[in-house]
Design a protein around this motif. Structure first.
Motif, PDB file in Angstrom:
ATOM      1  N   PHE A   1       0.828  -1.204   0.000  1.00 31.91           N
ATOM      2  CA  PHE A   1       0.000   0.000   0.000  1.00 31.91           C
ATOM      3  C   PHE A   1       0.871   1.265   0.000  1.00 31.91           C
ATOM      4  CE2 PHE A   1      -2.766  -3.323   1.396  1.00 31.91           C
ATOM      5  CZ  PHE A   1      -4.014  -2.975   0.923  1.00 31.91           C
ATOM      6  N   ARG A   2       2.133   1.098  -0.441  1.00 30.99           N
ATOM      7  CA  ARG A   2       3.077   2.205  -0.619  1.00 30.99           C
ATOM      8  C   ARG A   2       3.519   2.845   0.693  1.00 30.99           C
ATOM      9  NH1 ARG A   2       0.894   5.427  -6.016  1.00 30.99           N
ATOM     10  NH2 ARG A   2       1.390   3.793  -7.519  1.00 30.99           N
ATOM     11  N   PHE A   3       3.519   2.064   1.760  1.00 35.19           N
ATOM     12  CA  PHE A   3       4.116   2.523   3.021  1.00 35.19           C
ATOM     13  C   PHE A   3       5.420   1.747   3.198  1.00 35.19           C
ATOM     14  CE2 PHE A   3      -0.467   3.232   3.690  1.00 35.19           C
ATOM     15  CZ  PHE A   3      -0.450   4.589   3.984  1.00 35.19           C
ATOM     16  N   THR A   4       6.491   2.293   2.631  1.00 41.70           N
ATOM     17  CA  THR A   4       7.767   1.584   2.625  1.00 41.70           C
ATOM     18  C   THR A   4       8.800   2.349   3.439  1.00 41.70           C
ATOM     19  OG1 THR A   4       8.391   2.720   0.581  1.00 41.70           O
ATOM     20  CG2 THR A   4       7.324   0.578   0.356  1.00 41.70           C
ATOM     21  N   GLY A   5       9.815   1.629   3.892  1.00 39.05           N
ATOM     22  CA  GLY A   5      10.928   2.243   4.591  1.00 39.05           C
ATOM     23  C   GLY A   5      10.491   3.044   5.805  1.00 39.05           C
ATOM     24  N   GLU A   6      11.007   4.273   5.907  1.00 38.04           N
ATOM     25  CA  GLU A   6      10.707   5.131   7.049  1.00 38.04           C
ATOM     26  C   GLU A   6       9.249   5.566   7.092  1.00 38.04           C
ATOM     27  OE1 GLU A   6      12.704   5.845   9.550  1.00 38.04           O
ATOM     28  OE2 GLU A   6      14.190   4.515   8.625  1.00 38.04           O
ATOM     29  N   MET A   7       8.571   5.496   5.948  1.00 41.56           N
ATOM     30  CA  MET A   7       7.178   5.945   5.915  1.00 41.56           C
ATOM     31  C   MET A   7       6.293   5.064   6.794  1.00 41.56           C
ATOM     32  SD  MET A   7       4.940   6.817   2.523  1.00 41.56           S
ATOM     33  CE  MET A   7       3.460   7.837   2.660  1.00 41.56           C
ATOM     34  N   ALA A   8       6.693   3.814   7.019  1.00 37.35           N
ATOM     35  CA  ALA A   8       5.909   2.920   7.882  1.00 37.35           C
ATOM     36  C   ALA A   8       5.895   3.415   9.326  1.00 37.35           C
ATOM     37  CB  ALA A   8       6.464   1.499   7.820  1.00 37.35           C
ATOM     38  N   GLN A   9       6.890   4.232   9.698  1.00 36.41           N
ATOM     39  CA  GLN A   9       6.976   4.760  11.056  1.00 36.41           C
ATOM     40  C   GLN A   9       6.532   6.225  11.145  1.00 36.41           C
ATOM     41  OE1 GLN A   9       7.666   2.837  13.463  1.00 36.41           O
ATOM     42  NE2 GLN A   9       9.219   1.298  12.957  1.00 36.41           N
ATOM     43  N   GLN A  10       6.234   6.839  10.005  1.00 32.40           N
ATOM     44  CA  GLN A  10       5.881   8.266   9.982  1.00 32.40           C
ATOM     45  C   GLN A  10       4.546   8.503  10.680  1.00 32.40           C
ATOM     46  OE1 GLN A  10       6.103   9.932   6.052  1.00 32.40           O
ATOM     47  NE2 GLN A  10       4.963  11.792   6.605  1.00 32.40           N
ATOM     48  N   ALA A  11       4.463   9.553  11.479  1.00 30.62           N
ATOM     49  CA  ALA A  11       3.229   9.866  12.203  1.00 30.62           C
ATOM     50  C   ALA A  11       2.083  10.086  11.224  1.00 30.62           C
ATOM     51  CB  ALA A  11       3.421  11.105  13.067  1.00 30.62           C
ATOM     52  N   VAL A  12       0.938   9.470  11.507  1.00 27.04           N
ATOM     53  CA  VAL A  12      -0.212   9.565  10.619  1.00 27.04           C
ATOM     54  C   VAL A  12      -0.662  11.015  10.464  1.00 27.04           C
ATOM     55  CG1 VAL A  12      -2.683   9.022  10.466  1.00 27.04           C
ATOM     56  CG2 VAL A  12      -1.040   7.213  10.965  1.00 27.04           C
ATOM     57  N   GLY A  13      -0.484  11.820  11.504  1.00 26.73           N
ATOM     58  CA  GLY A  13      -0.888  13.220  11.423  1.00 26.73           C
ATOM     59  C   GLY A  13      -0.182  13.990  10.339  1.00 26.73           C
TER      60      GLY A  13
END
Length: 682
Positions: free
Chosen positions: A428-440
């Motif tokens: 769903f295109r949440f790769t690398g650091e984006m998987a930990q990025q705050a949803v806000g």
């Protein structure tokens, strides 16, 4: 006209436009398209004067008035109509001029102010404002209600009406359809077609763009490209352009390879050195074409359901609404008398104006609201996947996508290791650091993709989707349409996206007059019926009944729409637990004989279809046993120490299982088609 020439625009370190330019003529209807995050809203801010270009020229006629939907939520006790009237700037200026002239006692200025008021259309301004509100779905009794009494979605409609009220030469609309139902959407399309200024609209609604635009400007890779045509024409022309560019690039690469091959082969030979050197020069002079690079398409799919109960759900006199919110207050019924079944594999689109109870019905089915009466029976093994309108609001803004998936796997299931969840999010295109990025910090489209990922993980067999496309771009909407069409379970969909409804649903329920009716037609028929209702209302006539099958349940009584505000209230007495509420029909024509005849018709249909349903259940049971046997045989075949005779026997068993499965599946499809034919003809 508007001219952008060699524009460079940066937002922070991101380059939104780089030496870009476009020319837009007065009166054109322009669709501004591009992927999420390309910079479409930044371009709007540039045209509105909130941003300034880092380089280049922006030429807009200085006397042009700008109409734009304000994005902030209005907070005022002013009445709805008065709030909309404040958007008519020439009228407001004329009224201010009159007040100043009267205060000074200047007769000449008073006369001039009255002339300005006449030019601004002061005598019919209120009726024009009220027509805008009624067209956007407000009720007559709400026209003077305080703005603060409306919910967020209705306040954004007020902002849209206020923008449309302003007589503008340039109208900028950023996602104007997000808070509209189909009724208001059809009205808005009609209004925008009559608008005679230059309109630029950002939208992810394909049919809306096709209906109201005649020019498309594509923002991609910091460049603006103008296409003459609506969105469908743009897609065709761009595909052709990309195809030609790819062919030119491939042809050039072939030429380069041919020259290089000649150079490598003959540059060391004295007899050919001269020819080789000329080819080196030709290669150096060649203007290299760039490869055609496009944003990768987003794709996903729903997992195969573990089981498919049939029927999925059964409603018997179901009453949906809101329980008493204050001590001593009773429940507020919104939709009543729902007696229908939801079968495995159905694709149901739920239609109806805002406030009729579509979301209330879906929330009750999902268990977010308790039934106020009647009975709702779930099939064994039912797993509901619910996408709510406010789903994005319940995400934890401080946590990342991975943390959301960890909690979901732990609390709801199925359980999984962290690496498995990371791999799943990657789809769903949440790769690398984006998987930990705050949803806000994620965009609305990225949040919606996370909600879809969480929905897919739960492996539902019934999808309840309430306006799932509000924050999705066109690419993600297309991926959702494909995924829903390939989903093996049942879909119940509430959406104002007509393309999604057309591509996904094969039958419709209409929520109206406090009940749920089968709608006998497609979306074109629904739009025609809405037009007939609008005409009848304008003439003071009763609205026509919607088209529906010959045998249909009586229309339940109308239920009051909740007052605009955070929650509805009612003074009705609370219902006892388990009480089944019956709603009297609204018309005297629905007599006892009619109800008796309808009941007899349903009984005859049930008796006629009983042999088919029995055989279908028998086939389902047999297919389940064959699937288990197939798994066992394949396990035996995988064992390395089995004898040759055993392998031959296992192979024969597997072939028999596969042949019988294919035969039964073919028979199941035929029986299902016969059953649907009988039900449709009833």
């Amino acid at each position: 006209m508007i001219t952008l020439r060699n524009i460079t625009l940066r937002r922070g370190v991101k380059v939104v436009l780089q030496n870009a330019g476009v020319v837009l003529q007065p009166g054109e209807k322009v669709g501004l398209v591009g992927r999420n995050g390309a910079g479409k809203s930044s371009l709007f801010s540039l045209l509105a004067g909130r941003l300034h270009a880092d380089a280049g020229d922006v030429e807009i006629p200085p006397r042009w008035r700008l109409g734009e939907v304000a994005q902030e939520m209005p907070e005022t006790e002013d009445g709805a109509t008065d709030f909309v009237l404040q958007g008519d700037l020439p009228l407001q200026q004329a009224q201010a001029a009159l007040a100043a002239a009267e205060a000074s006692g200047d007769g000449h200025e008073i006369g001039h102010a009255h002339q300005l008021l006449d030019e601004a259309g002061t005598f019919d301004a209120r009726s024009r404002a009220e027509a805008l509100l009624l067209g956007l779905g407000f009720r007559a009794q709400e026209l003077n209600a305080p703005v603060n009494s409306f919910s967020g979605g209705w306040r954004m409609r007020l902002q849209l009406a206020r923008a449309l009220m302003c007589p503008a030469e340039l109208l900028l609309l950023d996602e104007p359809t997000n808070h509209l139902d189909l009724d208001a959407l059809v009205w808005l399309e009609s209004w925008l077609k009559r608008f005679d200024g230059l309109m630029i609209v950002i939208s992810h609604d394909r049919e809306f763009l096709d209906a109201v635009t005649r020019v498309t400007v594509h923002l991609d890779e910091a460049q603006l490209t103008r296409y003459g045509g609506n969105f469908s024409a743009f897609e065709e022309m761009r595909a052709e352009r990309l195809s030609q560019a790819a062919a030119s690039y491939a042809k050039q690469q072939e030429r380069i390879a041919h020259l290089q091959k000649f150079i490598d082969r003959f540059k060391a030979k004295a007899t050919k050195a001269k020819q080789a050197q000329s080819r080196v020069k030709a290669l150096a002079r060649m203007e290299r074409l760039a490869p055609v690079l496009t944003a990768g398409d987003f794709e996903f799919e729903f997992r195969e359901p573990a089981s498919l109960p049939n029927p999925m759900l059964s409603f018997d006199g179901l009453v949906c609404g809101y329980p008493g919110l204050a001590p001593g207050s009773g429940p507020t019924p919104i939709v009543g008398g729902v007696s229908r079944s939801v079968l495995a594999g159905q694709r149901i689109g739920i239609l109806g104006a805002n406030g009729q109870g579509k979301s209330t019905l879906v929330k009750t089915i999902a268990g977010a609201l308790p039934p106020l009466g009647g009975r709702m029976t779930a099939g064994k093994g039912l797993v509901i996947g619910y996408f709510a309108q406010q789903e994005l609001d319940v995400l934890s803004l401080d946590d990342g996508p991975l943390m959301h998936m960890v909690r979901l796997a732990r609390d709801v299931g199925p359980p999984a290791r962290e690496q498995e969840l990371r791999d799943f999010l990657g789809r769903f295109r949440f790769t690398g650091e984006m998987a930990q990025q705050a949803v806000g910090s994620l965009s609305g489209g990225e949040k919606a993709r996370l909600v879809l990922a969480m929905l897919v993980w739960q492996r539902p067999n019934l999808l309840l989707m309430d306006e799932p496309t509000n924050h999705l771009d066109l690419t993600t909407r297309e991926a959702l349409s494909v995924a829903l069409n390939e989903f093996e379970g049942t879909v119940m969909l509430v959406s104002h996206d007509r393309a999604l409804l057309r591509e996904t649903c094969d039958e419709f329920w209409l929520v109206t007059r406090g009940g749920v009716l089968p709608f006998d037609g497609d979306l074109d028929d629904y739009q025609k019926w809405l037009l007939e209702v609008s005409r009848a209302t304008a003439r003071g006539l009763p609205p026509p009944d919607p088209p529906r099958p010959a045998v249909a349940a009586p229309i339940p009584a109308a239920a009051p729409r909740p007052a605009p505000g955070p929650a509805p209230r009612s003074s009705a007495a609370p219902k006892a637990a388990g009480h089944r509420e019956t709603v009297p029909p609204p018309s005297l024509s629905a007599t006892r004989d009619d109800r008796k005849g309808a009941k007899q018709s349903r009984a005859r249909l049930a008796e006629t279809t009983r042999p088919l349903r029995v055989e279908l259940q028998r086939i389902d049971d047999r297919l389940a046993r064959l699937a288990q046997e197939k798994t066992e045989v394949e396990t035996l075949l995988s064992q390395p120490r089995a004898q040759a005779d055993d392998f031959a026997e296992y192979g024969r068993r597997l072939a028999h299982v596969q042949a019988e499965t294919a035969m039964l599946e073919e028979r199941w499809l035929q029986l299902q088609a016969d059953l649907e034919t009988l039900q449709a003809g009833a």
